[in-house]
Each structure stands twice: as structure tokens, then as C-alpha cells.
Design an enzyme around this catalytic site. Structure first.
Site, PDB file in Angstrom:
ATOM      1  N   HIS A   1     -10.413  -4.033  10.331  1.00  0.00           N
ATOM      2  CA  HIS A   1     -10.993  -4.607   9.289  1.00  0.00           C
ATOM      3  C   HIS A   1     -11.907  -3.279   9.245  1.00  0.00           C
ATOM      4  O   HIS A   1     -12.938  -3.818   8.000  1.00  0.00           O
ATOM      5  CB  HIS A   1     -11.331  -6.036   8.669  1.00  0.00           C
ATOM      6  CG  HIS A   1     -10.162  -6.426   8.139  1.00  0.00           C
ATOM      7  ND1 HIS A   1      -8.677  -6.046   8.271  1.00  0.00           N
ATOM      8  CD2 HIS A   1      -9.962  -7.068   7.009  1.00  0.00           C
ATOM      9  CE1 HIS A   1      -7.934  -7.419   7.412  1.00  0.00           C
ATOM     10  NE2 HIS A   1      -8.473  -7.649   6.744  1.00  0.00           N
TER      11      HIS A   1
ATOM     12  N   GLU B   1       0.695  -1.117  -0.092  1.00  0.00           N
ATOM     13  CA  GLU B   1      -0.106   0.306  -0.584  1.00  0.00           C
ATOM     14  C   GLU B   1       1.037   1.334  -0.191  1.00  0.00           C
ATOM     15  O   GLU B   1       0.561   2.289  -0.759  1.00  0.00           O
ATOM     16  CB  GLU B   1      -0.915   0.018   1.276  1.00  0.00           C
ATOM     17  CG  GLU B   1      -2.522  -0.879   1.208  1.00  0.00           C
ATOM     18  CD  GLU B   1      -1.417  -2.469   0.943  1.00  0.00           C
ATOM     19  OE1 GLU B   1      -0.524  -2.644   1.471  1.00  0.00           O
ATOM     20  OE2 GLU B   1      -2.841  -3.270   1.090  1.00  0.00           O
TER      21      GLU B   1
HETATM   22  C1  LIG Z   1      -2.339  -4.129   4.411  1.00  0.00           C
HETATM   23  C2  LIG Z   1      -3.595  -5.242   3.596  1.00  0.00           C
HETATM   24  N1  LIG Z   1      -3.477  -5.284   2.849  1.00  0.00           N
HETATM   25  C3  LIG Z   1      -4.680  -6.013   2.235  1.00  0.00           C
HETATM   26  C4  LIG Z   1      -5.477  -6.746   2.988  1.00  0.00           C
HETATM   27  C5  LIG Z   1      -7.221  -8.248   2.071  1.00  0.00           C
HETATM   28  N2  LIG Z   1      -5.843  -8.960   1.910  1.00  0.00           N
HETATM   29  C6  LIG Z   1      -6.577 -10.155   3.356  1.00  0.00           C
HETATM   30  S1  LIG Z   1      -5.877 -11.817   2.916  1.00  0.00           S
HETATM   31  C7  LIG Z   1      -5.687 -11.224   1.728  1.00  0.00           C
HETATM   32  C8  LIG Z   1      -4.375 -11.803   0.658  1.00  0.00           C
HETATM   33  C9  LIG Z   1      -2.993 -12.347   1.851  1.00  0.00           C
HETATM   34  O1  LIG Z   1      -2.352 -13.119   0.617  1.00  0.00           O
HETATM   35  P1  LIG Z   1      -1.140 -14.285   0.949  1.00  0.00           P
HETATM   36  O2  LIG Z   1      -0.307 -13.730   1.998  1.00  0.00           O
HETATM   37  O3  LIG Z   1      -0.646 -15.136  -0.092  1.00  0.00           O
HETATM   38  O4  LIG Z   1      -2.050 -15.390   1.991  1.00  0.00           O
HETATM   39  P2  LIG Z   1      -3.287 -16.528   1.594  1.00  0.00           P
HETATM   40  O5  LIG Z   1      -4.388 -15.981   1.715  1.00  0.00           O
HETATM   41  O6  LIG Z   1      -2.856 -16.878   0.347  1.00  0.00           O
HETATM   42  O7  LIG Z   1      -3.005 -17.243   3.113  1.00  0.00           O
HETATM   43  C10 LIG Z   1      -5.113  -9.108   1.237  1.00  0.00           C
HETATM   44  C11 LIG Z   1      -5.250  -8.716   0.579  1.00  0.00           C
HETATM   45  C12 LIG Z   1      -4.631  -7.225   4.074  1.00  0.00           C
HETATM   46  N3  LIG Z   1      -5.221  -7.751   5.099  1.00  0.00           N
HETATM   47  N4  LIG Z   1      -4.007  -5.722   5.038  1.00  0.00           N
END
Ligand SMILES: Cc1ncc(C[n+]2csc(CCOP(=O)(O)OP(=O)(O)O)c2C)c(N)n1
Ligand SMILES: Cc1ncc(C[n+]2csc(CCOP(=O)(O)OP(=O)(O)O)c2C)c(N)n1
Ligand SMILES: [Mg+2]
Ligand SMILES: [Mg+2]
Lengths: 347, 347, 347, 347
Positions: free
Chosen positions: A149, A80
């Protein structure tokens, strides 16, 4: 369907759109604004996490990649701060990014670029550079989203010079304000609310803009002035409509539409009649939009005030995740009605 | 104790490289360095007068980096930098008068006295701006490169940064995005081994900075930043690569002779060894190049004197200009908080 | 010496400390607090950029590494977000970090860790984890620091539940509040002001703490109530002392000491007598501490108010770098006196 | 199109590795995986009832990572994780009843219904907490490791993260600091190739994540995250290294079978190929291990049934517990905003 999605959907169904004309949903209105601008202005591009995925930001950006190509509508890394700076740099060099976030909580990662950079560059460069940047996010209340959130952080940004902060409450406004934001030469933060996304409303086709810093009366009345934006304003409208029917209490209800710039004149105009002010906001009551509006009135329209100002926002606690605690945490039309009654009865 | 040794190949190597270049090119490079050195020394010599009410971060000792690098850029290429602005700004062709006016807090300073020495810009020559926040300009520059990508331009954006800037996560967020989109950008890290008074060993484990960038997938170079020709040659490769293929990272090893900010050396305070400074001063980038020029017969005392006099005249004129320029007035204060500029649509 | 250092020094000389007892400087008072706690509590450690360098945070931390070892007093990478999270994690697991920043502007890089993490963890973990973390920074006004190096950002954090915000104005308070902050089990942000650092004052030896959320009267008077903290409160004191001497105008001057928690009772107590409120703050007037105090009074002590609230903070513009513009930007004892006169004369 | 191939060595390799381990160890590993799988499936099967009013991020398909890794930890070691909490929490020994209570928003949930499924903790077994902010827990865990370093403890802290978390700069800030201080920490990246619906190719250039960590100077491993024994063996090496020498980074390749959040597969929405899911399901970590157990004669239908029944009973009891536990009450809402806890001094 999850409880809060159901709630949002039902809420949208019960509230029939006012006025004559074409009826579309909030998300459709937003998408329409994007399509119009993407067509009209080659400098505009869209980005954000999942902007091109099947969810497509509550549907707002769904299909736009197919329509305008992967170069202009693209997903981003989960970075971000970096992406905010990148958008700022792109805006400084002639582009007009529209950067989407699912939730305002994630903007907290980008405060350095927002506050130290995007909002200051035009000033710092003595007007030589502009930063026409739109940052969009939707308050994620509900679904047990919890402390990290569900935040409404407009209050944290209110005092930052150089920013504009937009908080629509109807499909009509959502479209017109987004169009205005894209045309604006400054960084504009749009804070939507998830619970408004399925709302329907009358929305004209084509381009129109709603001026920033101009509030609008959603109701006219006698007993008090209610000022706010977004979803909490909708609650206030529900409260006052009920009170009018039940007890004949009426209010001027002012939708500020943008909290920075902030329409002082309309507030003072109304207070000259009612003498009583209730400010409502989706954020914490302390130190945010409520505080600014309240202080402004005590400063510049003190002579109009007949009673203490009241503010309704969130208590001084993080947003809890659990359903039951959420019920205690958020103001409702009932709690707002209660406050209105106290104000009118002079308690 | 000398913590940071000079690791370059010294004057002989500079001489060897010089044989591959045209006289005019060599003279131009030397002139750029000498001019920066003399300007910095002139600023320093007057700083105690307390008329330049701005922090200064002198580039003395590091001239070869900006001078050598910028010679590889087209005028239409863009440059961003951090707080240590002077040399980057001058090497890109920034206006000296506007710079001095900025230092003297005049209305006609390049940032209208809003930015001070840490915010130099001259958009007419592609010097796009700087940030006083460590690493703050890195995503801005990356965004500028994104603009070029979106516009299908062949413009290269360069950002100068310090060794501490790579400690900010946004460096890696930016590099990741630049590599993802293959943006035309060069990250030039001037590793002078210190961040204010903190030696790099207090801030980073013993890993080459350019190895980190390499690990991310960037074409990376480690350069003797006191050797203007090594700098120039690597810059040519880097800029060509960036223009056609994507991001490049350059780590240029060099040394700051003065205190982090302000005038004079501060080694006596103990955070670095005076011997260390002496060692690096024995590898003076300007003097090394001068000796090469003499030994190649491209420069002699007379022609050097002409050069110096020309620069002195320019400096004097710029000081005169700045000192006799007007201060800003009260009405200037709140100008340019917001851009009212055009929202001209590009079809 | 630079103009603003001179000013700060002279200011410190002319203002003689009140009261009986040992007189030391503001920075000595702060250092004393650190030494006492480092000796007493092995969980306490200090870190920050340059915390162990010759500058040593305006002298506050100078020599402490030598005294307590490099393990407990250490420099950090320039990674504000990361280090804030690291401090939070250390605090969650039994340590008590005191993390130093030169300027509050740099806290903007760490808002995610501050707002989404440090301040919420105790709540989010249902009380199972505490975050006893002190974050210290000093507003960098002056020296042409400019938009990115002079900000007073307490207003941006005011509405964040779970944080405490401390803004001392005297050496006595600085020590007692820092001691209290280190003993507190919550994240505490201390926002000092560079211009107070050379002030002298009577400071007891040994450990004492000043309770958070308890303001103190710095003057007692009749005509109005002035509320504020830190350096602006000092200006207000200068203004009222002058006005008392010249025109017999007197005021209750309340130093809040902490803006979160905020001492409502003392404000209401004073207003019951004076009926007029002036709020002063080092930050932007809009949306920050001024707004909160103003709104609070209009909400909870409306019946005590005899006249409009006034607030004095910074205008809605970034802080300009240049000396002349700075003079227009910041409130002074003269401009504050002007406002007080208007308030008392009922203009 | 199958974008992300399984790159491990398949069941034969698992069998080969199994021959080096004790029967009891293998049974324990299988049991942990099976238990996680069955719990996740049970949660999923009831999710549509809308009584667990919390987002869920199921670990189905990824069980081998936490199960294999955590087996290498001491009970006193600490674990942190991101939003995908369930498996990490369970593998570290977190209490199932408290977890289900949290899902059902009960007062006796492990986070008192404040955190929801994204904030599981059980400090009694070293499960220290999690963050719903991508990468948010990374510096917290690094700070926990800093605590161990400061206290001269031999405790290892582990943080589980997703492939998107490495896109946040704070990952690299944390790793840099951990390497600088040689902290006892392991970063375990579960690379499942997606962030919500965004494939990694939209977010990162084609560079192995572990290569980036290696470039920073960390001991790095790339592991088949579907092979519980490969995971376990590498974990043993990693934990031993972390305990004595410093940071380790593990990239574990695996695949998420369900949608990013909520229940059910979502491949039909088009962001990934159903064939890709099918491919990875053919490398089911639980089934592979089961087959190995059968072929080694360590498990047969009868003993498997006993295992399953035991887990089923536990799950049923935990659901009963959660469903019949009390909801929070209004007074709970503002508890634990601040810690009033002891400030006991440790000499
Ligand atoms: C700073 C931030 N940006 C965006 C999000 C939205 N978000 C929640 S889970 C996620 C995916 C994360 O992917 P990854 O790290 O690969 O973990 P996975 O869900 O695949 O286990 C996102 C983008 C968030 N929670 N925090
Ligand atoms: C985010 C941030 N943190 C801290 C500072 C304070 N600061 C100003 S310059 C500087 C040193 C930076 O060192 P380096 O990047 O090596 O550049 P150099 O000064 O050596 O050219 C620091 C830490 C800052 N300006 N911004
Ligand atoms: Mg440096
Ligand atoms: Mg993933």
C-alpha cells in the site's frame, strides 16, 4: 489525528507558499482543474473507487457528484483491470475518462490494460484511434501502509512507449498538469504523493496547462544539479536550503514535473555548469527513474560530468509497514543533505 | 474419441427456420458466409508462400457465428473482437483490400502494418478493433458501451470472444460492470471447445459458459453456432435487448476446422480426434445453408457460380492490391507512438 | 516453414557449438533440467497453457505429462493472474511450481500477483514463508507477432525487490540456470528468447547449477566492454567477431546471465581495462536493463569510464507487427557493429 | 434510508439451533466471539493514542462469521484472509501477543513489523497469511488447496473475503480452477454490503453473490452471518464437502459497526444511514448468543464475569507484552528480501 496526518499537516503549515496571488491547497487545486474541465468538456467524466464518497479521494473529488451528477461522477466496482479497459474503450470511442485510484499499488492489477492496450492502441491502430485517458493515484506512504500500500511504481512504467507519466510537486503544477493531462490525447498516469495533499500554494484561477516534458528550476546554484519530482524533490529542497544556510552549498534543483516525456535539455544545461548530478525519486533507486536519468547523462552528457552520479531512492526491499522500519527505509532531508555534502566535498 | 458432440438440431431445423425469412435475407446471409469461407481458403492456399508474414487464425467452420450475428446489427453499431479477427471483420463490412494489405505487411494495411492479422479494424463500418490478448477486448468493448450510455446513444457494442476468454477474470469484471450500468452490449462467445490445442475439459469444469453469465444476472443464450439462422434470430433478440435494456451473453457452439493458427488441419498431432473434426465437418454451416437455399429454390448451380465468381474476382483484386502496395518505410516506425491529435472541446 | 522459423533454424546450423562434449539443443537442455528435477524432487510440478499439448512449449515440455503423469504436468485455464497466485500459494505451502508461458507479454496480466504478492511474501511474513516459484516465458519476436506478442518486459520488473530475473543465452546456461531456478527459494522469472530455441550447444548430463548474479566473459578483448544477455548478446558476439576479423577491434563481452541479481564486479573489472561500455538488451533501451547498467557504472565506476556509455535496445515504440517495420525496429549485428565502431573510433 | 435489511431469522432461530448443540460447544463459540469483540474494543479504545501505527479494520459486528466458521475447522486446516484480518486470525487461534506486537510495530510482531495489521499470520495454527490487496489472497488460498491435492492431503484451505473481492476477476479465475481440480477449499464471503464507503448497489447489480458462485458450479450457501450457529452448521457441511468433494462458496450476510478502518463509527459522514447501523446493532451476534446462553442456563452473570475477566487479563498481558517489546533495528530492514533457506529435496 494519526501521526502521519499530523506530520503532513504541520509540514504544510511550516512551508509557506512562495509568490504572490491566491493561495489554496493541493487538493483544492486538483479539484479546481476537474471542475473546470467537467464544465468545459462534456466528454470528461470521473470514476474510481469512492470517488463520490465522503472521503472523496483526499477531498479532490468531494462534492463533484452533487455538482455534475451521478452519471458523470461515479463509484466503480473493485475491478481495476476491467475498469482500466473500460476507460480505455470509452476513450477510444470519444470520451475522456479521469480514473482515480487511492494508491499506485492498485495499478499493478491493470498492467495488462495499461501496457498491452491503452498505451499501444494508437500505434497499433496506425493513428486511427486515440486513447485520451487520465489515471490518477497517490503514493500512500505512511500510516503503516506496508509493502502493498505504499509503492511508487513509476519506474516500472517508464519504458512503456505510448504512456505519459506525470509527477507534480506543487499545487500550481498539480492543477496545470492535471488540466494538461485531461487535454492530452494519450493515456497519462498521474502519480501524486499523499504527503503533498495538504500543501498550500499560489494557484491561478481558470485554465492553464503546463507542458509535458519541460522541467523547471526550483533553485539555482553552483555546486551540483539535483533532479527529481514529487515529494522527494521537496525533501531535496529542504536539504539544500539548509545546506545553503549552514554551509553555503547551492544547487540547481530541477523538478522534472513529468518523467515521461523527460526533459533532457534542462538537465544537460545545468550540468554544463555544475558537473555533478544527484537524482532523487520516490521509487526504488534500482531500475527506475533514477537509473534512467543517470544513464541518460552518462550517455549524452558524459563530457559534462566531473564526478560520479549519485542516486537516492528506496533500497532494494519492499516498503515495511512498521514505523521504525519506515524511518530506515525512506530518504529524508538529512540523508539527502549527507549525500550532497559528500558530493560537494568530493568524497 | 469424440469429446465434443455437435449438439444442434441439424439441417432440418435450419430449413424449418429458413421458411420464416425472406429470400433476400437468406441470400445475403449465405453470401456473407460463403465469402468468408472463400476468403479464408484463399488466404490459406497462399499462406505457404510466406508472403503474408503474419499469424493467421482462420474462421473456417465458424462462419455462421459472425455472419448470422452481424446481420442483426446496424451499420452504426460497434464490434470488437479477439485474435480470431477475420470473420468478425468481414461480417461487419471491413474492407478486404485493407485486410490483405495488412496481411502482406503493407503501409496501407488497415493497421498500417503495425497490428498484423490479430489487429484488424475498419472504423468506417464500426469495426473498432481487436486485441491479441485473450479477453483483452472485452473491457474495451464494455467501455465503448459505456460511451454510448454516457452519450445517450442507442448504439450497441458487440464483442466476439472465444471459450478461453471466459477464463480471464476480466470477462466477469466487465460483465458485472455492464450489468450494473445496464450497458448496451452483447458478449458473443464462440465456444469451439479448444484454446490452441487445449480442450475445454482441461480448463473448465463441466458447466455451460452461458450458465455462468446467467448466474451473474445477464440475459443468456445458448445457440447452435453452425446454424446461421438460429444465430441470426437470437442475435436479433439479443441486440434489441441490449439496445433497450442491457447486457446479453450468447454462447455459440461451433468448431474450428483448421489448426489454431496457420494453415491446414492439425488433428494428426493428436490433441483432438480426426473423427471429431469429421463429425463437425458433416455439419458444415456453409454447406447446410447452401442445401437449404437449393431446396427452397433460392439458389441453383448457375446463380451459385455467379456468386462464387464475384467473390473470386474480389479476392483476386484484393490480393493484387495488397501485393502491389508499398511497404512501410523507416520513417513510419515511430509514427503514432503518441497522438498529437486535436483536443477539441465538446461543450 | 515460416520465414523466422527458417531463420532461427539456419542460424542454429551456422553457429557450431564450441567446446568438447555432448551436443544437444536449447530445448533439449531445458527439458533435461525439468526431467532431472521432476525425478529428484516430488515437490516440483509443471503447469502452463499447452504445457502438455503437441507443441509443448517449443518442445521443452513435450512428453513430460506421459512421463510424470497428468497430476504433476498439467494444462491450465487462460487465467494468468489467478494461476500466478495459485502457484504462489502452492509455493507458500511446500510445493515448487514451474509455470510456463508462451510469451512474456502475458506476464503483464499477473503483475499484481508477481509484484504485490509473490515477490513480497517472504519479506512481509518476516521470513516465515518462502515462495520457490519459477516462471518461464520466451520472447516471441518475429512472425508478425506485433505489439502484444513480442515484448521483452524484464526492464519493467528490474526494480522489484524479491524477484530474480534470469536471461540465458546458451543451452548450457539455459539448463544450469533452470536447475538453479528450481532450487532457488524465491520467485524466479526466466525470460528466454524464441530465436535461441533451436541453438545447439555442449551440455553436460546430470544436475549442475549456475550461480545467480555471476556474469561470464564470452569474449576477451581490449577496446570496449559489451554487457548484455540473451539473444541481443548473441548479436553482439556476431558483431564483434566480424569486427575482429575485419578491423581488429576486440571487446570483453560479458553475459550477465541474470539481470537481477546483477554482477557489478565483472563489469567494473572489465571497464578497468577498456574504459568504454556498451550495454545491449532485448527490451526497450529506455528505463530498463540498459538504463540500470549504465547508471550503475556512472555511479560506482565513473573513474573507469573514458567515454560516454552507449546503450542498444529497442526504440521508444511498441513492436510493430509487419516484417519491414520489424527490420527497422530491432537492432542487428550490423547496427551493433556500427555503434562499436563509433565507440572505438571515438566518434 | 435503510438500504440493507437484516435478512436472517433472528434470536429465536439461534435459540432453536442451540438446542441441537452441546453446552461445551456453545460456550466455546460464545467465548470465541466475546474474545474477539473484547479484543477489538480494546484495540479501538487505545487507537487514539497513536502508538499502534498501523491501519486497523475492526471486525466488530461480524464476529459470528469467523467464530462460527472456524469452529468447524481442524487445527491442521489452513486459513487465508484479506485486509480485515483480526477476527480470522484470532478465531483460527493466532497468537494475541504477536498480533499486538505487530500493531505496535515491534520486532517480535507476527510479521516482524513488516506487514502491519493487514498481514497477520501464525503458521503454527494454520493461519497462513493475508493480503492487503482486495482478493489478493484468493488465488493464494486456492494454491494452498492445490498443494493439498498434489500431496494427497485431506487438509482444507479456507479464504475469507469481502463482498468487494468478488468484483475482482481473480475470484472467478480461482473458483474456476478450484472446480476444475475439485480442490479442498472453502471461499467465505463476508457480505457486509460496503466496500470502504461504497454500498454494494454502486458496485454490483442486484444479484446474490452466492448465485454467481453457483452459476460457476460451486456448492453455494447463503447464511445469516450474525447467527453463529447457522454459520457453524453450514461451515461443517462446507468443510466436509470441501475435504471430500471440492470447492464450496459461502456468502455470509453481516454488518460492520465501525468505519471501514480506524476506530469509531463513521455513519455521520452520510454514506450509510445511522438507522441502518442501529438496525444491525439490534441483531448483535455476540449479544444474541449471550441471551441464548442465558436462557439455556449455560451462562449467568457470574460465569460471564469470569469469562470477561479472563479475556481482560489476556488483553492486558498482550498489551504489556507489545508495549515493552523492542522495536526493529536498522539491520532488520533488508532482512528477508530474499529467502536463503534450504532447498532440501523431497524425494
Ligand atoms: C486491489 C485493491 N483495490 C482497492 C483496495 C482498497 N480497499 C481496501 S479495503 C477495500 C474494501 C473492500 O471491501 P470488502 O471486500 O467488502 O471488505 P470489507 O472491508 O467490507 O470487509 C478497498 C476497496 C485494495 N486494498 N486493493
Ligand atoms: C492473455 C493471453 N494468454 C494467452 C494467450 C495465447 N493464446 C492466443 S489465442 C489463445 C486461445 C484462445 O482460445 P479461445 O478463446 O477459445 O479462442 P479460439 O482461438 O478458440 O477462437 C491463447 C491461449 C494470449 N493471446 N493472451
Ligand atoms: Mg476456443
Ligand atoms: Mg464489505
Amino acid at each position: 489525528m494519526l501521526w502521519d496526518e499530523k506530520l503532513v499537516e504541520e509540514n504544510a503549515k511550516t512551508k509557506n507558499p512562495l509568490g504572490e496571488g491566491r493561495v489554496i491547497t493541493y487538493t483544492q487545486a486538483l479539484q479546481e482543474a476537474l471542475v473546470l474541465k467537467l464544465k468545459q468538456d462534456s466528454r470528461v467524466f470521473l470514476l474510481g473507487q469512492g470517488v463520490d464518497d465522503p472521503g472523496g479521494m483526499f477531498g479532490v473529488t468531494r462534492g463533484l457528484k452533487e455538482m455534475f451528477g451521478a452519471k458523470r461522477v461515479f463509484d466503480t466496482p473493485v475491478s481495476e483491470e476491467g475498469m482500466t479497459g473500460i476507460c480505455t474503450g470509452a476513450a477510444m470511442t470519444g470520451m475522456r475518462p479521469v480514473y482515480f485510484h487511492n494508491r499506485p499499488d492498485f495499478l499493478l492489477l491493470a498492467f495488462n490494460q495499461l501496457v498491452n492496450h491503452a498505451s499501444k492502441i494508437h500505434y497499433m491502430d496506425a493513428g486511427k484511434t486515440s486513447v485520451p485517458l487520465v489515471i490518477w493515484s497517490a503514493i500512500g506512504r505512511g500510516w503503516g501502509s506496508g509493502p502493498q500500500h505504499s509503492q511508487a511504481i513509476q519506474g516500472l512504467l517508464l519504458s512503456v512507449p505510448g504512456l505519459k507519466i506525470v509527477m507534480p510537486s506543487t499545487p500550481y503544477d498539480a492543477k496545470g498538469l492535471l488540466l494538461g493531462a485531461i487535454e492530452d490525447n494519450n493515456p497519462v498516469i498521474i502519480i501524486e504523493h499523499r504527503w503533498l495533499m495538504k500543501q498550500q500554494g499560489v494557484v491561478p484561477e481558470g485554465i492553464y496547462t503546463i507542458p509535458f516534458g519541460k522541467g523547471v528550476y526550483r533553485r539555482r546554484g553552483e555546486h551540483l544539479t539535483i533532479v527529481g519530482t514529487s515529494q522527494t524533490l521537496q525533501l531535496a529542497l529542504a536539504a539544500i536550503d539548509q545546506l545553503k544556510a549552514e554551509e553555503g552549498i547551492t544547487a540547481d534543483v530541477i523538478d522534472l514535473r513529468t518523467v515521461k516525456p523527460l526533459d533532457e535539455a534542462i538537465i544537460f544545461e545545468s550540468l554544463a555548469k555544475t558537473g555533478k548530478l544527484l537524482v532523487v525519486d520516490t521509487g526504488w533507486a534500482m531500475g527506475g527513474v533514477c537509473a534512467e536519468v543517470g544513464c541518460l547523462v552518462a550517455e549524452k552528457a558524459f563530457h559534462l560530468l566531473k564526478a560520479p552520479i549519485r542516486r537516492i531512492g528506496l533500497p532494494d526491499a519492499p516498503s515495511p509497514a512498521g514505523y521504525t522500519l519506515e524511518q530506515f527505509y525512506y530518504p529524508t532531508d538529512v540523508t539527502i543533505a549527507q549525500t550532497i555534502k559528500e558530493m560537494v566535498r568530493g568524497k | 474419441m469424440i469429446k465434443y458432440q455437435y449438439r444442434g438440431k441439424g439441417p432440418e431445423h435450419l430449413l424449418a427456420l429458413a421458411r420464416n425469412h425472406e429470400r433476400a435475407q437468406l441470400l445475403a446471409l449465405f453470401f456473407t458466409m460463403l465469402r468468408i469461407r472463400m476468403i479464408e481458403e484463399a488466404v490459406e492456399s497462399r499462406y505457404h508462400e510466406d508472403q503474408m508474414k503474419t499469424p493467421i487464425h482462420l474462421a473456417i467452420g465458424q462462419e455462421a457465428v459472425s455472419a448470422g450475428y452481424s446481420a442483426a446489427l446496424e451499420p452504426s453499431d460497434y464490434v470488437f473482437c479477439g485474435h480470431r479477427t477475420h470473420a468478425c471483420y468481414l461480417a461487419k463490412g471491413g474492407d478486404l483490400k485493407a485486410m490483405f494489405s495488412e496481411f502482406f505487411c503493407r503501409a496501407n494495411g488497415c493497421a498500417g502494418s503495425r497490428g498484423g492479422s490479430m489487429h484488424l479494424l475498419d472504423k468506417s463500418v464500426g469495426m473498432m478493433g481487436s486485441s491479441a490478448i485473450v479477453a483483452g477486448a472485452i473491457p474495451l468493448a464494455t467501455g465503448s458501451a459505456l460511451s454510448s450510455y454516457l452519450k445517450d446513444e442507442k448504439r450497441v457494442t458487440t464483442v466476439f470472444l472465444g471459450d478461453a476468454a471466459v477464463e480471464e477474470g476480466v470477462m466477469w469484471e466487465s460483465l458485472n460492470f455492464a450489468l450494473l450500468k445496464k450497458l448496451p452490449i452483447v458478449y458473443v462467445c464462440e465456444n469451439n471447445y479448444y484454446s490452441v490445442c487445449s480442450p475445454i475439459e482441461y480448463r473448465q469444469p463441466p458447466v455451460e459458459i452461458c450458465k455462468k453469465a446467467e448466474g451473474f444476472g445477464a440475459l443468456s443464450f445458448s445457440v447452435d453456432g453452425n446454424n446461421v439462422l438460429e444465430m441470426y434470430e437470437i442475435a436479433q433478440r439479443a441486440v434489441a435487448h441490449a439496445r433497450e435494456k442491457g447486457p446479453v451473453f450468447i454462447e455459440a457452439h461451433t468448431y474450428r476446422w483448421r489448426g489454431h493458427h496457420g494453415s491446414g488441419d492439425d488433428s494428426h498431432t493428436g490433441y483432438r480426434d480426426v473423427q471429431e473434426l469429421a463429425l463437425w465437418q458433416s455439419q458444415d454451416p456453409v454447406l447446410m445453408m447452401k442445401q437449404v437455399m437449393y431446396s427452397l429454390g433460392y439458389l441453383d448451380e448457375a446463380s451459385e457460380r455467379v456468386m462464387r465468381e464475384k467473390i473470386e474476382l474480389e479476392i483476386d483484386a484484393a490480393f493484387e492490391h495488397a501485393i502491389h502496395s508499398a511497404n512501410p518505410v523507416k520513417e513510419d516506425l515511430c509514427k503514432f507512438v503518441y497522438s498529437e491529435g486535436d483536443t477539441h472541446v465538446v461543450g
